[in-house]
Design a protein around this motif. Structure first.
Motif, mmCIF file in Angstrom:
data_model
loop_
_atom_site.group_PDB
_atom_site.id
_atom_site.type_symbol
_atom_site.label_atom_id
_atom_site.label_comp_id
_atom_site.label_asym_id
_atom_site.label_seq_id
_atom_site.Cartn_x
_atom_site.Cartn_y
_atom_site.Cartn_z
ATOM 1 N N VAL A 353 -78.100 13.599 -3.964
ATOM 2 C CA VAL A 353 -78.441 12.664 -5.036
ATOM 3 C C VAL A 353 -77.356 11.611 -5.262
ATOM 4 C CG1 VAL A 353 -79.937 14.278 -6.240
ATOM 5 C CG2 VAL A 353 -77.496 14.235 -6.776
ATOM 6 N N GLY A 354 -76.230 11.724 -4.551
ATOM 7 C CA GLY A 354 -75.165 10.740 -4.739
ATOM 8 C C GLY A 354 -74.257 10.699 -3.530
ATOM 9 N N LEU A 355 -73.580 9.569 -3.361
ATOM 10 C CA LEU A 355 -72.649 9.407 -2.250
ATOM 11 C C LEU A 355 -71.464 8.593 -2.752
ATOM 12 C CD1 LEU A 355 -73.502 8.552 1.424
ATOM 13 C CD2 LEU A 355 -71.629 7.394 0.292
ATOM 14 N N ARG A 356 -70.268 9.086 -2.477
ATOM 15 C CA ARG A 356 -69.047 8.382 -2.858
ATOM 16 C C ARG A 356 -68.281 8.039 -1.587
ATOM 17 N NH1 ARG A 356 -64.445 10.699 -4.808
ATOM 18 N NH2 ARG A 356 -65.503 12.612 -5.422
ATOM 19 N N ARG A 357 -67.957 6.770 -1.444
ATOM 20 C CA ARG A 357 -67.241 6.300 -0.253
ATOM 21 C C ARG A 357 -66.012 5.516 -0.702
ATOM 22 N NH1 ARG A 357 -71.055 3.620 3.841
ATOM 23 N NH2 ARG A 357 -71.432 5.822 4.315
ATOM 24 N N SER A 358 -64.854 5.882 -0.156
ATOM 25 C CA SER A 358 -63.588 5.241 -0.534
ATOM 26 C C SER A 358 -63.366 5.305 -2.032
ATOM 27 C CB SER A 358 -63.553 3.784 -0.052
ATOM 28 O OG SER A 358 -63.673 3.720 1.348
ATOM 29 N N GLY A 359 -63.783 6.419 -2.641
ATOM 30 C CA GLY A 359 -63.505 6.649 -4.046
ATOM 31 C C GLY A 359 -64.524 6.066 -5.002
ATOM 32 N N LYS A 360 -65.550 5.360 -4.509
ATOM 33 C CA LYS A 360 -66.522 4.731 -5.398
ATOM 34 C C LYS A 360 -67.914 5.265 -5.130
ATOM 35 C CE LYS A 360 -63.954 0.373 -5.844
ATOM 36 N NZ LYS A 360 -64.013 -1.103 -5.683
ATOM 37 N N ALA A 361 -68.620 5.616 -6.227
ATOM 38 C CA ALA A 361 -69.999 6.080 -6.097
ATOM 39 C C ALA A 361 -70.874 4.900 -5.719
ATOM 40 C CB ALA A 361 -70.473 6.703 -7.401
ATOM 41 N N MET A 362 -71.701 5.079 -4.695
ATOM 42 C CA MET A 362 -72.563 4.001 -4.227
ATOM 43 C C MET A 362 -73.765 3.852 -5.135
ATOM 44 S SD MET A 362 -72.500 4.465 -0.073
ATOM 45 C CE MET A 362 -73.474 2.973 0.108
#
Length: 608
Positions: A353-362
């Motif tokens: 239900v969520g994805l965080r890339r480089s510290g930020k939730a997309m």
């Protein structure tokens, strides 16, 4: 310049560009090299394929199995437990013990694997001590890199350089040749990190985004208040009495059913919705609508009644439906795939239900996003399914739950025999009674005989991509030697340094190796730079050993960017780092390692 040399240099430049872009994969690039070099007539087919029979390539494969045995028996987790006990809630002591423990384990198994296993441990400890994980995640990655400087078998570049020395007719390195230099760098790195941690985060940050937080924190961080909806199935709904798969809610409406809330006897119970689940009137569907379009149309078409959804809904059902963050490690089969293509839900019974890339939730839909190394997924589903992810350490690292030894160490009762097998290997390597590769194979057989590993786990533990990369890039060294590329590089480096002494050339060699390592893997860097180092020593008429050692040390000095090594990429998300954080901390430390190398290597390994 010869036509053959121009072709080899052009091919080399193309490989570096593809390595830097990571397209195609590094092992595919290596296979292209194996095809193009023989077809061009530069080398023969047997010469191109010789890397696959190289003893050091086989040794690296065996070491992957030994590392898997230490993980399956819980040895590494026992080290983590010891770390927590000995730290005694003191951050300084924790940092020192953490770096020593990671470096010690990394001296005998994959540093990437060691760092991956310690990430949940660090998150748990920092949450308990109420400090920011950023203060310990970078020391964790630096210790993993430094571990490659401690023993011959600690990292593939060491073995590549050793093989180059032996192929040139020299004695090569012993098991502990690297240890004096590595211990100095480790001591320096530990002291450096005691100071540099102040640049990496504050002390009172107990609600950091990577700790083991409550559902409320996860809901807020991933903005699930705007993603989630609840719908009741009405009596005249086309879903009543039909399987969930009969209506493609994700395809038609961009919605994904996360859970089904159903009245069973005198209480409501949550179910994990499989495609074959038969829905009933009165069921309440918990739906992720991050990619939804036309919710009103869906309500009308499917005869659904919209209900309110708040964070307290998840809290009230937290015993049955949980959330967890999972990190994508380097060996994960999910890299380059979306969760839909990887059939994540069908395989694991969990919904992303969520994805965080480089510290930020997309923001927006994440199910069709191709995953990358270091991505953090937020999954929702039964706690049982979440805990099952902990046993699949190749594909996932569960961040929001403490690692449970019973789950991730299926052969915990064989820990003593895993340590015994490791000791047998080290003893044989140190004494030189048998070649290193035979000592490693014997340790693998012992671990198999004692039940520390299974045949399936042994083969799965081997990082075949790394082996193909090493074997595929080895012919480049031979090609550069035949076409005069190595001599050209040596002459160019000597010209740039103005005919300076050996120490200046050692420093220049370190800088060149470290810079190349920013763009391609440290293993490929060692393959390319080792012949240049030996030719440089021959040109000066001095021993090649200090020059070879310099290449090995520089290849492991991947401290400057988050993409220069997999261990840096792994801690990027959990540590909430930016690219500049690695530059700020890594560049000064790399300069320190450079100075120590120039001062100590010629002293430890005399030039004459």
């Amino acid at each position: 310049m010869k036509t053959e040399l121009i072709w080899v240099l052009t091919l080399l430049a193309g490989c570096v560009a593809m390595f830097a872009a990571n397209r195609p994969r590094a092992d595919v690039v290596a296979l292209l090299v194996l095809i193009l070099l023989p077809l061009s007539g530069i080398i023969t087919v047997p010469e191109a394929m010789s890397g696959f029979s190289d003893p050091n390539v086989l040794l690296i494969a065996a070491l992957f199995v030994i590392g898997d045995g230490l993980a399956r028996t819980g040895v590494s987790h026992h080290v983590g437990d010891w770390l927590i006990r000995k730290a005694d809630s003191r951050e300084t002591r924790l940092l020192v013990l953490l770096m020593l423990a990671v470096a010690g384990l990394g001296a005998f198994m994959s540093s990437t694997g060691v760092v991956a296993m310690f990430i949940p441990v660090v998150l748990s400890v920092t949450n308990r001590l109420r400090i920011s994980p950023s203060r310990l995640m970078m020391p964790l990655s630096f210790a993993g890199l430094i571990s490659g400087m401690l023993t011959l078998v600690a990292t593939p570049p060491n073995m590549v350089v050793d093989a180059t020395l032996k192929h040139a007719g020299h004695a090569g390195f012993s098991f502990f040749s690297f240890t004096p230099m590595g211990l100095v760098v480790l001591a320096m790195g530990t002291g450096y990190m005691l100071i540099a941690r102040r640049w990496l985060g504050g002390k009172d940050e107990s609600t950091q985004k990577t700790g083991r937080r409550g559902l409320k924190h996860l809901i807020q961080e991933y903005h699930l208040e705007t993603h989630g909806r609840r719908f009741r199935v009405l009596p005249d709904s086309p879903l009543d009495g039909h399987q969930l798969k009969t209506v493609s809610m994700r395809k038609d409406y961009g919605c994904n059913v996360v859970a089904v809330d159903r009245q069973v006897h005198f209480r409501r119970k949550l179910f994990n919705p499989g495609a074959n689940m038969v829905l009933q009137a009165g069921d309440v569907l918990l739906v992720d609508v991050s990619a939804a379009s036309g919710l009103e149309k869906m309500e009308a078409d499917l005869k659904l009644q919209g209900l309110p959804l708040t964070g307290s809904y998840f809290m009230a059902n937290s015993r049955e439906v949980g959330m967890a963050e999972v990190l994508i490690p380097p060996e994960s089969d999910l890299i380059g795939k979306s969760t839909i293509k990887a059939a994540f839900r069908r395989k694991h019974g969990l919904t992303v239900v969520g994805l965080r890339r480089s510290g930020k939730a997309m923001a927006g839909p994440v199910l069709e996003e191709n995953l990358k190394l270091g991505d953090v997924l937020l999954v929702v589903g039964p706690w049982k399914s979440i805990r099952q992810l902990q046993s699949q350490t190749k594909d996932f690292i569960v961040l929001s739950l403490p690692a449970d030894v019973e789950d991730v160490a299926p052969a915990a009762s064989q820990a003593f025999y895993a340590v015994l097998s490791l000791c047998v290997m080290v003893t044989l390597m140190v004494t030189g009674l048998v070649p290193n590769v035979l000592a490693a194979f014997l340790a693998c057989l012992l671990m198999g005989a004692f039940g520390c590993v299974t045949m399936d786990s042994a083969y799965k533990s081997i990082h075949w991509q790394s082996l193909v990369l090493i074997a595929g890039m080895m012919p480049f060294a031979r090609s550069l030697e035949i076409t005069g590329g190595v001599d050209l590089a040596v002459e160019g480096l000597t010209y740039l340094t103005g005919g300076a002494g050996p120490r200046v050339l050692i420093g220049s060699l370190f800088v060149l190796t470290a810079v190349i390592g920013l763009f391609i893997s440290n293993t490929a860097t060692a393959v390319l730079m080792a012949p240049i180092a030996l030719s440089m020593a021959s040109h000066l008429g001095v021993s090649p050993v200090p020059f070879a050692m310099t290449v090995a040390i520089a290849a492991s000095s991947s401290f400057m960017t988050p993409v220069s090594s997999p261990v840096n990429t792994l801690v990027l998300g959990p540590g909430q780092y930016r690219f500049g954080d690695f530059l700020k901390v890594g560049v000064p430390f790399t300069i320190l390692v450079l100075l120590v190398t120039v001062l100590l290597v010629p002293w430890l390994f005399p030039l004459k």
